[in-house]
Design an enzyme around this catalytic site. Sequence first.
Site, PDB file in Angstrom:
ATOM      1  N   LYS A 223       0.821  -1.219   0.000  1.00 27.81           N
ATOM      2  CA  LYS A 223       0.000   0.000   0.000  1.00 27.81           C
ATOM      3  C   LYS A 223       0.854   1.268   0.000  1.00 27.81           C
ATOM      4  CE  LYS A 223      -2.045   0.715   3.887  1.00 27.81           C
ATOM      5  NZ  LYS A 223      -1.305   1.849   4.496  1.00 27.81           N
ATOM      6  N   THR A 224       1.859   1.329   0.859  1.00 30.37           N
ATOM      7  CA  THR A 224       2.673   2.544   0.953  1.00 30.37           C
ATOM      8  C   THR A 224       3.380   2.833  -0.368  1.00 30.37           C
ATOM      9  OG1 THR A 224       3.013   2.105   3.311  1.00 30.37           O
ATOM     10  CG2 THR A 224       4.465   3.701   2.284  1.00 30.37           C
TER      11      THR A 224
ATOM     12  N   ASP B 249      -4.742   8.017   3.544  1.00 33.24           N
ATOM     13  CA  ASP B 249      -4.297   6.659   3.871  1.00 33.24           C
ATOM     14  C   ASP B 249      -5.119   6.128   5.046  1.00 33.24           C
ATOM     15  OD1 ASP B 249      -2.778   4.345   3.893  1.00 33.24           O
ATOM     16  OD2 ASP B 249      -1.149   5.222   5.058  1.00 33.24           O
ATOM     17  N   GLU B 250      -5.245   4.799   5.144  1.00 33.13           N
ATOM     18  CA  GLU B 250      -5.974   4.137   6.246  1.00 33.13           C
ATOM     19  C   GLU B 250      -7.383   4.716   6.394  1.00 33.13           C
ATOM     20  OE1 GLU B 250      -4.737   1.565   7.357  1.00 33.13           O
ATOM     21  OE2 GLU B 250      -2.568   1.689   7.619  1.00 33.13           O
TER      22      GLU B 250
ATOM     23  N   GLN C  28      -9.506  -4.525   7.739  1.00 30.49           N
ATOM     24  CA  GLN C  28      -8.606  -4.181   8.840  1.00 30.49           C
ATOM     25  C   GLN C  28      -9.151  -3.006   9.667  1.00 30.49           C
ATOM     26  OE1 GLN C  28      -4.211  -4.660   8.088  1.00 30.49           O
ATOM     27  NE2 GLN C  28      -4.867  -4.582   5.945  1.00 30.49           N
TER      28      GLN C  28
ATOM     29  N   ARG D  50      -0.306 -10.899  10.045  1.00 31.39           N
ATOM     30  CA  ARG D  50       0.989 -10.368  10.487  1.00 31.39           C
ATOM     31  C   ARG D  50       2.107 -11.368  10.207  1.00 31.39           C
ATOM     32  NH1 ARG D  50      -0.176  -6.048   9.476  1.00 31.39           N
ATOM     33  NH2 ARG D  50      -2.047  -7.096   8.748  1.00 31.39           N
TER      34      ARG D  50
END
Length: 649
Positions: A11-12, A197-198, A228, A587
């Site tokens: 994503k980043t 973002d997020e 998430q 994770r």
Amino acid sequence: MLVLAGAGSGKTQVITSRIVNLLKRQKIPAEQILAVTFTNKAAKEMQERVKASAGKLAEGMIISTFHSLGVRILRRDIKHLGYRQNFSIYGESDQSGVIRQAMGDLGLDPKQTNPDLIRWSISMAKNRLIAPEEYPVPSGDTLAAAVKVVYPRYQQLLQAYNAIDFDDIIMMAVRLLESHREAADYWQQRFTQIMVDEYQDTNACQYRLISLLAERHNNLCVVGDDDQAIYGWRGADVANILSFAGSRPGCALVKLEQNYRSTGTILAAANAVIGNNKLRSDKALWTASGNGDPINLLIAADEDDEARMVIEQLQMAQYRHKLPWRDFAILYRSNAQSRAFEEALRIEGIPYVLVGGQRFFERKEVKDALSYLTVLNNPRDEAALVRILNFPRRGIGDTTLMRLQQWSLEHDAPLHVALARIQEIRGITEAAKSAITAFSDMLQTEIKSFRPMEMGNQITALFRRLGINEEMHRTQTDATQARKRIENIEQVINALSAFEDRNPGATLGSFLERISLLEDNRREADDGKGDAQDTVTLMSLHASKGLEFPHVFLVGMEEGLLPHHRSADEDPTVAEERRLCYVGITRARQRLTLSRCLTRRKYGAREERFPSRFLAEIPEQLMEGTTGIETAGTGADLGNDFFARMLAE
């Protein structure tokens, strides 16, 4: 544009590439680009990546947190709201002082209504864009009634001091853009390209701010993953991302489904679990890196056995593959679960770091509880005695304590003797003397009656008589914090009961000695391993979001823990708890181990535990044979049996 970015999908990198494309190819001036995220760390990382790719073209663009953006807007235009540009931003301590002043002005007794609870309630209201005059008061809710009158007075005082609090930053920026055309025109024209973002973590206030800024150009790109969304408890609304495309005609949708982090087996388990949430966007993670190892399931007798088994598995993997400790993480739903794992790690001398919280035995409420045990074992331990003298609160203040200690020194007598002879000490009020007498009498009775058998039950009864649970609810800012502290105190009792079970004939002194030795082991592990960063990571599932580890142990896979019983009571679909489980599973990069217990202690007594419904949602073929309990059968069978029983009931 809506970019649905699955876990581990890069994503980043996608956000950075989009910004660089706007700068280099679309020739958008940097000062017209705004990128917003939630943490300073994320904003800094994004800035560094953009500058590395775009160089001087990036000069002038704004990449910031929501609150930094809000401050930027207010510094320029807050005059429209009746404030001066040099306003102060108050933190919690300053806020509490103003809240108390407002309560005093209104004749409200802080002993009757906790000022911190009022501050917390006002904070939640602001995050939901609820103004003082709009604050609702449910019938019979005394706290809400107090907030209703304190909230407007609190805001009046803040304005008189030319100050705002942290929650005002975004709320007042929204008010400004909604009510003053000049300010709205400037900021809407300034930002022609906006990225968030997020986005799944935005609350009502943040959602409204971004909508206002993007109103003129409609060049808004949001990135996030509804699977998430795990912060509903603090005001985030997953509906913001779920409804984004449908509420904006012509919205483009991009799905990032290829995962570059985890094995195929781990992703298959994650997809199987999250697929049971009904309200979600349609996507499924996949990887080109192969299936990898099956998921291991440990079934333990109790929480201490669970910790022992997890640490054994961790040590074997570390030894066989010559791995650093930092490759391992232990994730849990509740911070109170860390106690057993901290003990096991300390015993083995394995260095660890506790992320997002204090080490278990360093938490205030744990030290308070252990101080009672210390005084029962040794009434001459003055440090422990001082710690419990006013816990729970008895109206014994610092001045009284100073006079007690002064008398103790002058008469060469231990502090517990001074308590017993309180009537001889001058300068102490009658109310304080009465409280000290009652405390001293209680303590002497407990010391004389305490026996080295069923010590956990005796301590449970003592803490109930003291009203420690009620004290936690009185003194904490919200019910969630109070429950966390109660759970930690409960773990002290559980640790004592477990120690008794393992060591017949154990005494209170031997238990406290073990705690001290564990602390020494921890210091040696922390100080003697060279690289301070080479540590096993312990953290809650909430704290783990955004991180990844080669080996993950997701522990406590039981009904009541994951999903947590409070969440299940509030939402029978446990949608957010399922997303939390999904976050935990994803994770893991190479190896995932799940664990659960057949029993756990609650205030020292054993309770039967049932497997999490999320275990039943993982296909059996992804699971490895269980370890530890010979008669348990397979983990998937246990999960499916329980799930079937739930449906039947």
